[in-house]
Design a protein around this motif. Sequence first.
Motif, PDB file in Angstrom:
ATOM      1  N   ALA A 243       0.840  -1.202   0.000  1.00 47.73           N
ATOM      2  CA  ALA A 243       0.000   0.000   0.000  1.00 47.73           C
ATOM      3  C   ALA A 243       0.877   1.254   0.000  1.00 47.73           C
ATOM      4  O   ALA A 243       0.851   2.004   0.970  1.00 47.73           O
ATOM      5  CB  ALA A 243      -0.939  -0.010   1.202  1.00 47.73           C
ATOM      6  N   CYS A 244       1.656   1.612  -0.985  1.00 51.97           N
ATOM      7  CA  CYS A 244       1.791   0.832  -2.205  1.00 51.97           C
ATOM      8  C   CYS A 244       3.203   0.197  -2.311  1.00 51.97           C
ATOM      9  O   CYS A 244       3.309  -0.982  -2.575  1.00 51.97           O
ATOM     10  CB  CYS A 244       1.568   1.719  -3.418  1.00 51.97           C
ATOM     11  SG  CYS A 244      -0.190   2.060  -3.747  1.00 51.97           S
ATOM     12  N   TYR A 245       4.289   0.983  -2.102  1.00 57.04           N
ATOM     13  CA  TYR A 245       5.603   0.366  -2.236  1.00 57.04           C
ATOM     14  C   TYR A 245       6.652   1.091  -1.417  1.00 57.04           C
ATOM     15  O   TYR A 245       6.502   2.258  -1.039  1.00 57.04           O
ATOM     16  CB  TYR A 245       6.051   0.333  -3.700  1.00 57.04           C
ATOM     17  CG  TYR A 245       6.488   1.675  -4.256  1.00 57.04           C
ATOM     18  CD1 TYR A 245       7.821   2.079  -4.190  1.00 57.04           C
ATOM     19  CD2 TYR A 245       5.576   2.533  -4.850  1.00 57.04           C
ATOM     20  CE1 TYR A 245       8.227   3.308  -4.696  1.00 57.04           C
ATOM     21  CE2 TYR A 245       5.976   3.759  -5.358  1.00 57.04           C
ATOM     22  CZ  TYR A 245       7.294   4.150  -5.282  1.00 57.04           C
ATOM     23  OH  TYR A 245       7.691   5.365  -5.779  1.00 57.04           O
ATOM     24  N   LYS A 246       7.726   0.342  -1.131  1.00 57.08           N
ATOM     25  CA  LYS A 246       8.973   0.921  -0.623  1.00 57.08           C
ATOM     26  C   LYS A 246      10.084   0.566  -1.612  1.00 57.08           C
ATOM     27  O   LYS A 246      10.444   1.380  -2.444  1.00 57.08           O
ATOM     28  CB  LYS A 246       9.268   0.430   0.799  1.00 57.08           C
ATOM     29  CG  LYS A 246       8.320   1.044   1.837  1.00 57.08           C
ATOM     30  CD  LYS A 246       8.750   0.768   3.259  1.00 57.08           C
ATOM     31  CE  LYS A 246       7.809   1.437   4.253  1.00 57.08           C
ATOM     32  NZ  LYS A 246       8.208   1.164   5.657  1.00 57.08           N
ATOM     33  N   LEU A 247      10.613  -0.667  -1.535  1.00 55.39           N
ATOM     34  CA  LEU A 247      11.571  -1.074  -2.567  1.00 55.39           C
ATOM     35  C   LEU A 247      10.761  -1.748  -3.660  1.00 55.39           C
ATOM     36  O   LEU A 247      10.480  -2.931  -3.599  1.00 55.39           O
ATOM     37  CB  LEU A 247      12.607  -2.047  -1.999  1.00 55.39           C
ATOM     38  CG  LEU A 247      13.821  -2.307  -2.889  1.00 55.39           C
ATOM     39  CD1 LEU A 247      14.649  -1.056  -3.072  1.00 55.39           C
ATOM     40  CD2 LEU A 247      14.684  -3.416  -2.326  1.00 55.39           C
ATOM     41  N   GLY A 248      10.368  -0.971  -4.673  1.00 53.38           N
ATOM     42  CA  GLY A 248       9.511  -1.645  -5.609  1.00 53.38           C
ATOM     43  C   GLY A 248       8.847  -0.913  -6.730  1.00 53.38           C
ATOM     44  O   GLY A 248       7.858  -1.424  -7.238  1.00 53.38           O
ATOM     45  N   ASN A 249       9.312   0.217  -7.195  1.00 53.03           N
ATOM     46  CA  ASN A 249       8.718   0.737  -8.427  1.00 53.03           C
ATOM     47  C   ASN A 249       9.716   0.657  -9.572  1.00 53.03           C
ATOM     48  O   ASN A 249       9.829   1.562 -10.389  1.00 53.03           O
ATOM     49  CB  ASN A 249       8.232   2.180  -8.251  1.00 53.03           C
ATOM     50  CG  ASN A 249       7.139   2.510  -9.250  1.00 53.03           C
ATOM     51  OD1 ASN A 249       6.283   1.671  -9.524  1.00 53.03           O
ATOM     52  ND2 ASN A 249       7.140   3.701  -9.790  1.00 53.03           N
ATOM     53  N   PHE A 250      10.409  -0.455  -9.651  1.00 50.77           N
ATOM     54  CA  PHE A 250      11.445  -0.623 -10.678  1.00 50.77           C
ATOM     55  C   PHE A 250      10.865  -0.886 -12.063  1.00 50.77           C
ATOM     56  O   PHE A 250      11.580  -0.859 -13.052  1.00 50.77           O
ATOM     57  CB  PHE A 250      12.390  -1.747 -10.278  1.00 50.77           C
ATOM     58  CG  PHE A 250      13.148  -1.457  -9.015  1.00 50.77           C
ATOM     59  CD1 PHE A 250      13.895  -0.310  -8.899  1.00 50.77           C
ATOM     60  CD2 PHE A 250      13.084  -2.315  -7.930  1.00 50.77           C
ATOM     61  CE1 PHE A 250      14.595  -0.020  -7.734  1.00 50.77           C
ATOM     62  CE2 PHE A 250      13.771  -2.042  -6.764  1.00 50.77           C
ATOM     63  CZ  PHE A 250      14.523  -0.884  -6.667  1.00 50.77           C
ATOM     64  N   ASN A 251       9.561  -1.159 -12.119  1.00 52.42           N
ATOM     65  CA  ASN A 251       8.913  -1.339 -13.417  1.00 52.42           C
ATOM     66  C   ASN A 251       8.067  -0.131 -13.803  1.00 52.42           C
ATOM     67  O   ASN A 251       7.194  -0.227 -14.660  1.00 52.42           O
ATOM     68  CB  ASN A 251       8.044  -2.611 -13.391  1.00 52.42           C
ATOM     69  CG  ASN A 251       8.878  -3.864 -13.246  1.00 52.42           C
ATOM     70  OD1 ASN A 251      10.032  -3.893 -13.649  1.00 52.42           O
ATOM     71  ND2 ASN A 251       8.313  -4.896 -12.647  1.00 52.42           N
TER      72      ASN A 251
END
Length: 286
Positions: A243-251
């Motif tokens: 909800a929504c991200y920390k390590l994780g908008n690499f896409n």
Amino acid sequence: MNLGLKFIKVLIFSTNVMFTFGDNSWICTAKADSIASSSAFTNLEKRFKALEMQMKQFQRLSQMNGINTYTTIDGFPKECEEIYENGTRTDGMYMISPDGRCPFLVYCDMKNGGWTVIQRRVDGRISFYRPWREYVTGFGDIDGSFWLGLEKIHRLTRDGSRIYFDMENYDGSRDYAHYNVFTVHEAATAYRMNVDAFGYRGSIKELLSYHDNQRFSTYDRDNDDSSSNCCKDLDGGGWWYKACYKLGNFNGVYGKREMGGVGYYTGVDVQIRNVEIKVKAMHGVC
């Protein structure tokens, strides 16, 4: 098994490829391995080059007292580290089979010890705004920006693996995040991901454990814990959103220097220029 007595036969029927090793055969369809470049001919040429590399590896093995040190049937390595341990030090494309099933093409980082690359962003030529089915099968140019595919990532990590995030910032500096335990589960779980923060090493704050036990989400299949659709809100790049991200908008969107761009969140949004995500078997590391 003496690999000198084995042979490889590759037959191509439209988009299907048949691999025959001794008495064992696989028919791999485009759905089984959909990563491709913009040109079908270029993609085919790359595959044959990868097969040529694989043949050279087999020849080397056949000269090592007839002993096959690979662990899967008929010589296919499980992942890039096995190829590395057999003497190969050249980065590039190789065929692997993590579980003895249909082999597939991967990019191996050999200079750093044989990591299997599962994602890379180096430019904006490949859109990562993709539906669920494409995140499952994989997309992009395996020599450039690509997503390997959730089913293949599951096959690589089902018994537990290490994962390494190699990031380049816009100022040219580099950061990394390294976890010793990372697993992606099967399709029936919506490719749920588990990660253990114990033993974390990195140049940034530990962040990926925030996503532990989350199912994968895409803009057309919302599995996150948010009341909104994280993937849609962040310009459509799939991930194990919470909800929504920390390590994780690499896409996210390549080159975007604000929310929705490639990067991560640690109190503030940190946008990055390039990222490469790679995995390696645990081998008892925990």
